[in-house]
Design a protein around this motif. Structure first.
Motif, PDB file in Angstrom:
ATOM      1  N   VAL A  76       5.003  31.179  -0.641  1.00 57.30           N
ATOM      2  CA  VAL A  76       5.030  30.136   0.394  1.00 57.30           C
ATOM      3  C   VAL A  76       6.313  30.244   1.211  1.00 57.30           C
ATOM      4  O   VAL A  76       6.291  30.220   2.447  1.00 57.30           O
ATOM      5  CB  VAL A  76       4.909  28.733  -0.257  1.00 57.30           C
ATOM      6  N   ILE A  77       7.444  30.398   0.523  1.00 58.54           N
ATOM      7  CA  ILE A  77       8.720  30.472   1.235  1.00 58.54           C
ATOM      8  C   ILE A  77       8.771  31.739   2.085  1.00 58.54           C
ATOM      9  O   ILE A  77       9.278  31.730   3.208  1.00 58.54           O
ATOM     10  CB  ILE A  77       9.879  30.389   0.227  1.00 58.54           C
ATOM     11  N   TRP A 108       6.692  31.131   5.198  1.00 55.83           N
ATOM     12  CA  TRP A 108       7.442  30.211   6.080  1.00 55.83           C
ATOM     13  C   TRP A 108       8.525  30.982   6.825  1.00 55.83           C
ATOM     14  O   TRP A 108       8.694  30.848   8.041  1.00 55.83           O
ATOM     15  CB  TRP A 108       8.044  29.095   5.215  1.00 55.83           C
ATOM     16  N   TYR A 168      -0.935  23.228   1.824  1.00 56.99           N
ATOM     17  CA  TYR A 168      -0.095  24.165   2.597  1.00 56.99           C
ATOM     18  C   TYR A 168      -0.888  24.817   3.724  1.00 56.99           C
ATOM     19  O   TYR A 168      -0.519  24.691   4.893  1.00 56.99           O
ATOM     20  CB  TYR A 168       0.508  25.240   1.683  1.00 56.99           C
ATOM     21  N   TRP A 192      11.204  22.889   6.935  1.00 53.46           N
ATOM     22  CA  TRP A 192      11.981  23.358   5.778  1.00 53.46           C
ATOM     23  C   TRP A 192      11.732  22.423   4.594  1.00 53.46           C
ATOM     24  O   TRP A 192      11.512  22.867   3.465  1.00 53.46           O
ATOM     25  CB  TRP A 192      13.474  23.373   6.146  1.00 53.46           C
ATOM     26  N   PHE A 250       7.873  23.033   3.450  1.00 50.74           N
ATOM     27  CA  PHE A 250       7.429  24.318   2.918  1.00 50.74           C
ATOM     28  C   PHE A 250       8.440  24.975   1.982  1.00 50.74           C
ATOM     29  O   PHE A 250       8.061  25.793   1.159  1.00 50.74           O
ATOM     30  CB  PHE A 250       7.087  25.280   4.060  1.00 50.74           C
ATOM     31  N   VAL A 251       9.717  24.653   2.113  1.00 51.05           N
ATOM     32  CA  VAL A 251      10.686  25.278   1.208  1.00 51.05           C
ATOM     33  C   VAL A 251      11.007  24.327   0.062  1.00 51.05           C
ATOM     34  O   VAL A 251      10.800  24.647  -1.110  1.00 51.05           O
ATOM     35  CB  VAL A 251      11.967  25.676   1.966  1.00 51.05           C
ATOM     36  N   ALA A 307       7.758  23.525  -1.755  1.00 51.34           N
ATOM     37  CA  ALA A 307       7.296  24.617  -2.608  1.00 51.34           C
ATOM     38  C   ALA A 307       8.197  24.784  -3.820  1.00 51.34           C
ATOM     39  O   ALA A 307       7.725  25.014  -4.932  1.00 51.34           O
ATOM     40  CB  ALA A 307       7.240  25.911  -1.799  1.00 51.34           C
TER      41      ALA A 307
END
Lengths: 472, 271
Positions: free
Chosen positions: A205-206, A209, A271, B19, B22-23, B26
């Motif tokens: 995921v990161i 992104w 997501y 951020w 999603f960061v 996650a």
């Protein structure tokens, strides 16, 4: 703004401002031109492997995965980012009507950056990549690139602080956001993926992104910032409305940053759902940018003739197309066909070459004669290169998109995708040809400048001392 | 927007939104994931890769196999098969009913309805759940890939391009180390029109000594080395194959249910 400042501002002539950017521009563009040529040569090697899988296969350094990743990263980190920073510094100095602050810092930073890219490329080819897409450079490269970027950003922001006109120009927003966003996403991705990696699929995921925010958002911010500076400047018509530019900026940063999680990914459903929603909203900034573009360019009183204005016009249109392709691949229905195919690669290549590289090269060609105070050594190359890049992008992106759809419709069959894929090699060849012209211009310029500098130094050294001075 | 500082703060907030989602999202949600249990069982899933398979993941990374292969199976939906396990006390009525019903590859609601009708007449049924979709039909997996499949992997290499087939369940589909080794050395000897480059540098071609190596590849004539030589996999090749064999993803989980195929001996007599 006090009077004192204003009188200072009047003293700085455009040619002085340009001259203050000379060495940083050469350092940033020179390395970028070299890496673009090397990167495209590696991409060409990777592409030839589709004609003949066994081509250079016995050399472990040059296996497909290594060459492909090294080429991608060279074009992005080696060429796109430093070249963009070179253009950005000049635009900031010009918009501030002030000489570049700390001109030596970007020069040092450019060298750190290019050494980092060299080490990273060696790392990938020797099998030491991190294994994350667009972040393959091994761990030790991370501090080098980050420090180099921050140093350049410091010089840029310090120059920005010297501006005489307090009100910001639209390009300022885009470029300042880009200066903030790159260190943020790059350090986040490295910290969460490489230094202290998160567990399991959170890495994916990161990584998605990061890739979206670098390849789509960051490139868009810089490319559009540069385009919004040069289109009015070269076209002679003011940018069509601060309002639209402001609107495009906020919607692009708000929606664009949420893209990138592919449909059907093995992660919790929210997501990809958030990404799909954001991608459908992306149409709003695209429409705004199209309006700005049309209203600014139409009726511009300039003949294009393959010059920088042409470059930037072509690039902006390519960005709109690339945005539409991004929306298409994120749409759940269409992504059933394009997922895991060359179509997604086609979008990336359009963004990188069709949009970003062309806009930045157009800017660089506009800047180079000014900062050097002399005409380009091969001015005809500008036009040839424009044709090479247009043709190359068209062949590369078109063929990849066609082969991607073939793949998606026919069970990922490689045989059916192959004919179109082979045409993409030709596209890369034209891009390489174009990049050689840029490299020729910049290297001949650098050599001439070094020779002139050497002569000046030599003249100063061997000049006879004035006896009067010695006596006193 | 006159003030640079306002723009800076506003950009910080806007950019920070993705951020945070999603960061940070996650890292918190997926980064603290724990292993789970197999559906209808107490077996823990996944288990950490061991031995060659653990080293092989690194060989997979170093050679950038993910440039051409994905490790994620997609699924478009689910279908049910209703299987009659016992006809009960009124076999003729049940068999007449079964003949009128569609029982294979139907949606869950219809499967429940059909099962209700049959049980009303005294028959006994079992509803089997199957994943559907292009990847499943191609035999690339039994179910779609889920987050749990990658829990212990570093780096997680999902891949984004399918030049070659998906490898999420290659260990089930092609559970033969020798074939995989031969494919690595000379892909065209296994798949004649393969586009995969040969990875000969993972092997050693050496003169056959007093005793031939037990690991030597058994290659077809046109791919074999000169006589008196043998092709022996280096440790990296063995590790890579160990990793490939460990890619299975073949157990049902809560988020990816399916009915595992029952062993042939216990198969219920239908009809």
């Amino acid at each position: 703004m006090n009077v004192n400042e204003k009188s200072n501002g009047d003293c700085v002539s455009p040619s002085q401002i340009d001259a203050s950017c000379r060495v940083p521009s050469l350092a940033l563009f020179g390395g970028a031109a070299l890496w673009l040529v090397v990167g495209l040569a590696l991409a060409l090697i990777a592409s030839i492997k589709f004609h003949q899988p066994a081509f250079l296969a016995d050399c472990s350094l040059l296996t497909y995965g290594h060459v492909q990743a090294a080429a991608n990263d060279l074009i992005l980190y080696g060429f796109a980012i430093p070249a963009a920073l070179g253009v950005l510094l000049w635009i900031f100095a010009r918009l501030s009507q002030a000489e570049l602050v700390l001109p030596l810092v970007p020069v040092v930073a450019a060298h750190i950056w290019h050494v980092g890219v060299l080490l990273g490329t060696i790392g990938i080819l020797t099998g030491n990549s991190t294994g994350f897409a667009w972040l393959e450079y091994p761990r030790l490269v991370f501090p080098l690139l980050l420090v180099a970027f921050i140093l350049i950003a410091i010089s840029a922001v310090a120059t920005f602080g010297q501006r005489k006109e307090r009100e910001l120009y639209p390009s300022h927003w885009f470029l300042l956001a880009a200066l903030l966003w790159f260190p943020w996403i790059y350090s986040t991705a490295n910290i969460f993926l490489v230094v202290w990696p998160v567990r399991g699929v959170g890495q994916a995921v990161i990584n998605w992104w990061f890739v979206n925010n670098l390849l789509f958002v960051w490139l868009a911010l810089v490319g559009l910032g540069v385009a919004f500076y040069f289109l009015p400047k070269l076209g002679g018509k003011p940018l069509h409305s601060r309002f639209w530019a402001q609107f495009a900026f906020w919607t692009l940063t708000l929606f664009g940053t949420f893209l990138g999680i592919p449909q059907g990914a093995p992660v919790p459903a929210w997501y990809p759902a958030a990404s799909a929603l954001a991608s459908s909203l992306l149409i709003i900034p695209l429409i705004a940018i199209a309006i700005i573009f049309v209203k600014t360019v139409c009726g511009a009183n300039v003949s294009c003739k393959g010059g920088p204005f042409c470059y930037i016009k072509f690039g902006t249109v390519a960005f709109l197309l690339s945005g539409l392709m991004t929306i298409a691949v994120s749409c759940p229905h269409f992504s059933q066909i394009t997922r895991f195919t060359w179509f997604e690669t086609a979008q990336t290549q359009l963004q990188l070459f069709g949009f970003f590289a062309i806009v930045i090269l157009g800017g660089a060609y506009e800047i180079l004669p000014r900062v050097m105070g002399s005409p380009l050594p091969f001015p005809k190359f500008i036009r040839f290169q424009h044709w090479c890049f247009m043709l190359g992008t068209l062949l590369l992106v078109g063929s990849l998109a066609v082969s991607g759809i073939q793949q998606g419709l026919h069970d990922y069959s490689f045989d059916l995708a192959l004919p179109a894929l082979r045409i993409s090699t030709l596209g890369l060849f034209f891009l390489l040809l174009g990049s050689l012209m840029f490299a020729a211009n910049i290297f001949v310029m650098t050599i001439k400048w070094n020779l002139a500098l050497g002569k000046t130094v030599l003249a100063a050294v061997i000049a006879p001392l004035k006896t009067a001075e010695v006596k006193s | 927007m006159k003030n640079g500082f306002t723009v800076f703060i506003a950009a910080l907030v806007v950019l920070g939104a993705s951020w945070t989602a999603f960061v940070l999202g996650a890292a918190v949600q997926l980064g603290h994931e724990k292993n789970t249990t197999v559906l209808n069982s107490s077996d823990v899933y996944p288990l950490q890769r061991a031995g060659d398979a653990a080293f092989g993941l690194d060989v997979y990374r170093a050679n950038a196999c993910a440039a051409c292969h994905t490790e994620q199976v997609q699924q478009s939906g689910m279908a049910c098969d209703v299987v009659l396990t016992s006809a009960g006390k009124n076999p003729t009525a049940v068999s007449n009913l079964v003949a009128t019903l569609k029982l294979i590859g139907i949606p869950e609601v219809e499967a429940d309805a059909a099962a209700d009708k049959i049980t009303a007449l005294g028959g006994k049924v079992e509803t089997r759940i199957l994943a559907t979709g292009g990847d499943i039909a191609r035999g690339w997996g039994i179910r779609h890939s889920v987050a749990a499949d990658y829990l212990y992997d570093y780096p997680v290499q999902l891949g984004s391009l399918r030049v070659g087939p998906d490898l999420a369940a290659i260990g089930v589909r092609l559970a033969n180390a020798n074939v995989l080794l031969q494919h690595l050395y000379a892909p065209k000897s296994v798949t004649p029109n393969s586009a995969m480059p040969p990875f000969k540098f993972l092997f050693e071609v050496r003169p056959i000594g007093a005793t031939p190596s037990p690991d030597a590849l058994n290659l077809p004539k046109e791919f074999a080395p000169a006589s008196g030589y043998e092709v022996v996999p280096k440790p990296e090749a063995k590790q890579l194959v160990g990793y490939l064999l460990s890619l299975r993803a073949d157990v049902p989980l809560f988020e990816a249910p399916f009915t595992p195929p029952t062993p042939a001996t216990n198969a219920p007599a239908t009809k």
